[in-house]
Design a protein around this motif. Structure first.
Motif, PDB file in Angstrom:
ATOM      1  N   THR A 206      41.289 -14.295 -33.284  1.00  0.00           N
ATOM      2  CA  THR A 206      40.119 -13.627 -32.717  1.00  0.00           C
ATOM      3  C   THR A 206      38.985 -14.629 -32.575  1.00  0.00           C
ATOM      4  OG1 THR A 206      39.450 -12.953 -34.932  1.00  0.00           O
ATOM      5  CG2 THR A 206      40.693 -11.360 -33.639  1.00  0.00           C
ATOM      6  N   ARG A 207      39.008 -15.651 -33.452  1.00  0.00           N
ATOM      7  CA  ARG A 207      38.026 -16.732 -33.320  1.00  0.00           C
ATOM      8  C   ARG A 207      38.719 -18.065 -33.568  1.00  0.00           C
ATOM      9  NH1 ARG A 207      33.928 -15.558 -37.617  1.00  0.00           N
ATOM     10  NH2 ARG A 207      32.346 -16.851 -36.616  1.00  0.00           N
ATOM     11  N   ILE A 208      38.284 -19.050 -32.792  1.00  0.00           N
ATOM     12  CA  ILE A 208      38.876 -20.379 -32.937  1.00  0.00           C
ATOM     13  C   ILE A 208      37.767 -21.341 -33.348  1.00  0.00           C
ATOM     14  CG2 ILE A 208      40.090 -22.245 -31.758  1.00  0.00           C
ATOM     15  CD1 ILE A 208      40.875 -19.839 -29.717  1.00  0.00           C
ATOM     16  N   VAL A 209      37.977 -21.991 -34.511  1.00  0.00           N
ATOM     17  CA  VAL A 209      36.991 -22.937 -35.015  1.00  0.00           C
ATOM     18  C   VAL A 209      37.489 -24.340 -34.685  1.00  0.00           C
ATOM     19  CG1 VAL A 209      35.834 -23.809 -37.072  1.00  0.00           C
ATOM     20  CG2 VAL A 209      36.328 -21.360 -36.847  1.00  0.00           C
ATOM     21  N   VAL A 210      36.745 -25.030 -33.798  1.00  0.00           N
ATOM     22  CA  VAL A 210      37.156 -26.372 -33.393  1.00  0.00           C
ATOM     23  C   VAL A 210      36.421 -27.387 -34.264  1.00  0.00           C
ATOM     24  CG1 VAL A 210      37.294 -28.014 -31.495  1.00  0.00           C
ATOM     25  CG2 VAL A 210      37.511 -25.553 -31.038  1.00  0.00           C
ATOM     26  N   MET A 211      37.184 -28.294 -34.864  1.00  0.00           N
ATOM     27  CA  MET A 211      36.594 -29.258 -35.792  1.00  0.00           C
ATOM     28  C   MET A 211      36.839 -30.678 -35.325  1.00  0.00           C
ATOM     29  SD  MET A 211      37.539 -27.388 -39.411  1.00  0.00           S
ATOM     30  CE  MET A 211      36.404 -28.394 -40.368  1.00  0.00           C
ATOM     31  N   SER A 212      36.012 -31.609 -35.821  1.00  0.00           N
ATOM     32  CA  SER A 212      36.209 -33.021 -35.465  1.00  0.00           C
ATOM     33  C   SER A 212      35.990 -33.891 -36.697  1.00  0.00           C
ATOM     34  CB  SER A 212      35.252 -33.407 -34.342  1.00  0.00           C
ATOM     35  OG  SER A 212      33.946 -33.437 -34.839  1.00  0.00           O
ATOM     36  N   PRO A 213      36.566 -35.070 -36.675  1.00  0.00           N
ATOM     37  CA  PRO A 213      36.559 -35.900 -37.893  1.00  0.00           C
ATOM     38  C   PRO A 213      35.360 -36.830 -38.012  1.00  0.00           C
ATOM     39  CG  PRO A 213      38.030 -36.852 -36.279  1.00  0.00           C
ATOM     40  CD  PRO A 213      37.409 -35.647 -35.618  1.00  0.00           C
ATOM     41  N   ARG A 214      35.274 -37.443 -39.189  1.00  0.00           N
ATOM     42  CA  ARG A 214      34.333 -38.539 -39.528  1.00  0.00           C
ATOM     43  C   ARG A 214      32.905 -38.222 -39.164  1.00  0.00           C
ATOM     44  NH1 ARG A 214      39.031 -40.871 -38.124  1.00  0.00           N
ATOM     45  NH2 ARG A 214      38.462 -40.887 -35.962  1.00  0.00           N
ATOM     46  N   PRO A 215      32.161 -37.459 -39.894  1.00  0.00           N
ATOM     47  CA  PRO A 215      32.634 -36.638 -41.004  1.00  0.00           C
ATOM     48  C   PRO A 215      33.242 -35.341 -40.486  1.00  0.00           C
ATOM     49  CG  PRO A 215      30.285 -36.344 -40.707  1.00  0.00           C
ATOM     50  CD  PRO A 215      30.720 -37.350 -39.676  1.00  0.00           C
ATOM     51  N   GLY A 216      34.081 -34.701 -41.303  1.00  0.00           N
ATOM     52  CA  GLY A 216      34.698 -33.450 -40.883  1.00  0.00           C
ATOM     53  C   GLY A 216      33.638 -32.383 -40.674  1.00  0.00           C
ATOM     54  N   ARG A 217      33.592 -31.829 -39.470  1.00  0.00           N
ATOM     55  CA  ARG A 217      32.547 -30.816 -39.191  1.00  0.00           C
ATOM     56  C   ARG A 217      33.043 -29.870 -38.106  1.00  0.00           C
ATOM     57  NH1 ARG A 217      31.814 -35.502 -36.672  1.00  0.00           N
ATOM     58  NH2 ARG A 217      31.152 -35.486 -34.490  1.00  0.00           N
ATOM     59  N   ILE A 218      32.324 -28.746 -37.981  1.00  0.00           N
ATOM     60  CA  ILE A 218      32.656 -27.777 -36.939  1.00  0.00           C
ATOM     61  C   ILE A 218      31.897 -28.162 -35.672  1.00  0.00           C
ATOM     62  CG2 ILE A 218      32.446 -25.370 -36.238  1.00  0.00           C
ATOM     63  CD1 ILE A 218      32.741 -24.596 -39.174  1.00  0.00           C
ATOM     64  N   THR A 219      32.625 -28.340 -34.574  1.00  0.00           N
ATOM     65  CA  THR A 219      31.927 -28.678 -33.333  1.00  0.00           C
ATOM     66  C   THR A 219      31.687 -27.432 -32.483  1.00  0.00           C
ATOM     67  OG1 THR A 219      34.070 -29.366 -32.488  1.00  0.00           O
ATOM     68  CG2 THR A 219      32.552 -31.096 -33.111  1.00  0.00           C
ATOM     69  N   ARG A 220      32.630 -26.480 -32.525  1.00  0.00           N
ATOM     70  CA  ARG A 220      32.398 -25.246 -31.762  1.00  0.00           C
ATOM     71  C   ARG A 220      33.167 -24.101 -32.388  1.00  0.00           C
ATOM     72  NH1 ARG A 220      33.078 -24.771 -25.452  1.00  0.00           N
ATOM     73  NH2 ARG A 220      32.417 -22.635 -25.901  1.00  0.00           N
ATOM     74  N   ILE A 221      32.608 -22.911 -32.233  1.00  0.00           N
ATOM     75  CA  ILE A 221      33.340 -21.709 -32.619  1.00  0.00           C
ATOM     76  C   ILE A 221      33.488 -20.858 -31.368  1.00  0.00           C
ATOM     77  CG2 ILE A 221      33.323 -19.640 -34.039  1.00  0.00           C
ATOM     78  CD1 ILE A 221      31.667 -21.175 -36.087  1.00  0.00           C
ATOM     79  N   ILE A 222      34.724 -20.605 -30.984  1.00  0.00           N
ATOM     80  CA  ILE A 222      34.992 -19.874 -29.741  1.00  0.00           C
ATOM     81  C   ILE A 222      35.522 -18.487 -30.072  1.00  0.00           C
ATOM     82  CG2 ILE A 222      36.391 -19.854 -27.639  1.00  0.00           C
ATOM     83  CD1 ILE A 222      36.509 -22.971 -27.962  1.00  0.00           C
TER      84      ILE A 222
END
Lengths: 258, 306
Positions: A206-222
């Motif tokens: 129902t929701r997709i949490v897109v993450m990226s590295p260095r440092p690990g963080r949330i870039t978008r929540i769709i």
């Protein structure tokens, strides 16, 4: 909607010989009851670390994290969640039923209750009749279903799944995805699901949490626009394809600096 | 077709089966060893026979010479058939209660071996459990365990016997202590490794269920360690037998295979020495085979057999 998991500005830094590694930084997230949330991102983005922090298998070094309104550690002791790993991790010396009743034994459920619960979850994952078999007698997909049954046996409201189908081939994976959605509809659990497959994330969540590295963080929540009832061929619809495209773009944005 | 022809075919079939299996290679090696042994017996005993012949001024034909080298009362190296006769006499030719019976001596050794093996196994497992669960023990026990094995057992054994005898303890227990000294070590090493086999994921699963250390031990660590336990038990039981025999050597022990070895060497009874040696080897093989059988059943029932 009830908040089940709430992360406020959490960060998690591992001290290593090569200096500190920022596995998570400034992660803000709330997961409501009955949500199916997928975490997707390249390796090193902290998606597994976040799931482990929710499970109190890691402790955040900054910020606040609560599960069912409690500290993660207290929530674990209150049996708030069942955890499914990438490998089934079934004991070869126990039958499938024996494996499923293992957490129940540890938690001190009486014998009759254990038997009843084991039978119920076996039914739920479509393994009724396989209880007396040993793990090696089952296929990889069936073993993973048994491990999901084990996580469901003690009636936790939350299911935490760390790439549970990552080691399976695509055909089996499709079938298990379908079965998982079915199970989610039947039980109304809150599911947090780590994956590195875009179609899997889009199909399930129902929701997709897109993450990226260095440092690990949330870039978008769709937020998904797809209906809750999803046959497998929904993956050929324009909505699905558009959503998958959006996730891919978000992943690419997060990677802009590589 | 004649009966003879059928017999020949059957024989051929058996031969072929033997060649395919392990029987033939094993037999070939055995025959080679026996042949080398006979040759060695002739060679090593030759001087004695030659001296005797010179003393009595008789001339021996080659045939007589060989026969004499293989039938001396106290040969330097007894021939296989002499050892076999000695073994047979020791096992079947005596009353079991007789002091000349290898069965009786074997039982004395076996009982001390089993007692020492039980003590050693228990000690090894307990120490391994401590090492796996306690950081201080993890850091401190292993060096001492290794050190205990680097001290020559031949030096330790008499001291153990003497010290325990001065405390009034004689008989089976001192030997069992020496057997335990040797057999605890392989069990310790194997069990430390075995109790640590569960991987991080298995331990995380247990943690996610808030399992206590004792639940983790009984339900995960101990069952996972079984293959390692059985492997080290086999080494341990053989070591226990060696320890027992060494414990029977000093201070005039009168019973056990070790005492049999020692009295044989006092009186130059080489046949007796070799018979005792073979009895000990058979005992060790029997113990290892017995543990192997238990292992097979246990691991198959646990679904851990390969």
């Amino acid at each position: 909607m009830n908040e089940v998991i709430r992360a406020q500005e959490i960060g998690l830094t591992f001290q290593t010989a090569d200096g500190p590694v920022h596995a998570l930084k400034d992660v803000d997230l709330t997961i409501g009851q009955g949500d199916f949330v997928s975490f997707i991102g390249p390796s090193g983005c902290g998606k597994t670390t976040l799931l482990r922090a929710i499970a109190a298998l890691e402790t955040p070094t900054e910020g606040r994290l609560s599960v069912n309104g409690m500290e993660p550690d207290a929530a674990r002791k209150a049996r708030a969640y069942g955890y499914v790993f990438q490998a089934p991790g079934l004991y070869p010396w126990r039958t499938i039923s024996g494996n499923i009743s293992l957490p129940l034994e540890i938690m001190g459920f009486p014998r009759a209750d254990r038997r009843q619960r084991t039978a119920r979850v076996l039914e739920l994952v479509d393994l009724a009749g396989f209880g007396a078999k040993y793990p090696w007698q089952l296929s990889g997909g069936m073993q993973q279903r048994a491990s999901i049954a084990r996580a469901l046996a003690f009636d936790a409201d939350i299911l935490l799944m760390d790439e549970p189908f990552g080691a399976l081939d695509e055909i089996v994976r499709d079938r298990l995805n379908e079965a998982l959605l079915d199970l989610w509809a039947k039980t109304g659990k809150t599911i947090a699901f780590v994956t590195h497959s875009i179609p899997e994330a889009v199909y399930l969540s129902t929701r997709i949490v897109v993450m990226s590295p260095r440092p690990g963080r949330i870039t978008r929540i769709i937020d998904s626009s797809l209906p809750r009832d999803r046959p497998l061929d929904i993956r050929d619809t324009p909505d699905f394809i558009a959503l998958a495209h959006e996730v891919r773009e978000a992943l690419r944005d997060g990677h802009g600096d590589d | 077709m004649t009966d003879a022809a059928i017999g020949e075919m059957r024989g051929g079939g058996m031969l072929r089966r033997a060649a395919k299996g392990r029987t033939l290679p094993v037999l070939a090696v055995l025959l080679a060893i026996v042949a080398i042994w006979y040759a060695g017996a002739v060679g090593l005993n030759a001087q004695w026979v030659r001296d005797q012949a010179a003393r009595s001024e008789t001339v021996l034909s080659t045939g007589e010479f060989v026969v004499r080298t293989l039938s001396l009362d106290r040969p330097v190296l007894p021939a296989p058939h002499q050892v076999a006769a000695g073994l047979w006499d020791g096992i079947a030719g005596q009353k079991i209660t007789s002091k000349r019976s290898l069965v009786w001596h074997g039982w004395v050794t076996l009982s001390a071996t089993l007692a020492g093996f039980a003590i050693g196994t228990a000690a090894g497992i307990l120490l391994a459990v401590g090492i796996v669960h306690n950081r201080a023990m993890d850091q401190s026990v292993m060096p001492w365990a290794v050190a205990s094995q680097t001290v020559p057992i031949l030096a330790i054994a008499p001291m153990v016997i003497v010290v325990l005898a001065s405390a009034g303890i004689t008989g089976l227990l001192p030997k069992a202590v020496i057997a335990a000294w040797l057999s605890f070590f392989p069990v310790l090493v194997g069990m430390v490794k075995g109790l640590r086999t569960p991987d991080a994921m298995q331990l995380d699963l247990m943690k996610s269920w808030s399992a206590s250390p004792s639940q983790i031990f009984w339900r995960l660590r101990l069952p996972s360690s079984m293959p390692y336990l059985f492997a080290s038990l086999k080494v341990g039981v053989a070591a226990a037998l060696v320890g027992t025999i060494v414990g029977e050597l000093p201070a005039g022990a009168s019973s056990g295979l070790g005492a049999r070895l020692l009295s044989g060497s006092y009186y130059g009874q080489t046949v007796q020495i070799w018979s005792a040696l073979f009895a000990a080897a058979a005992l060790a093989a029997g113990l290892v085979i017995a543990i192997g059988a238990v292992e097979k059943i246990a691991l198959r029932r646990m679904g851990l057999a390969r």
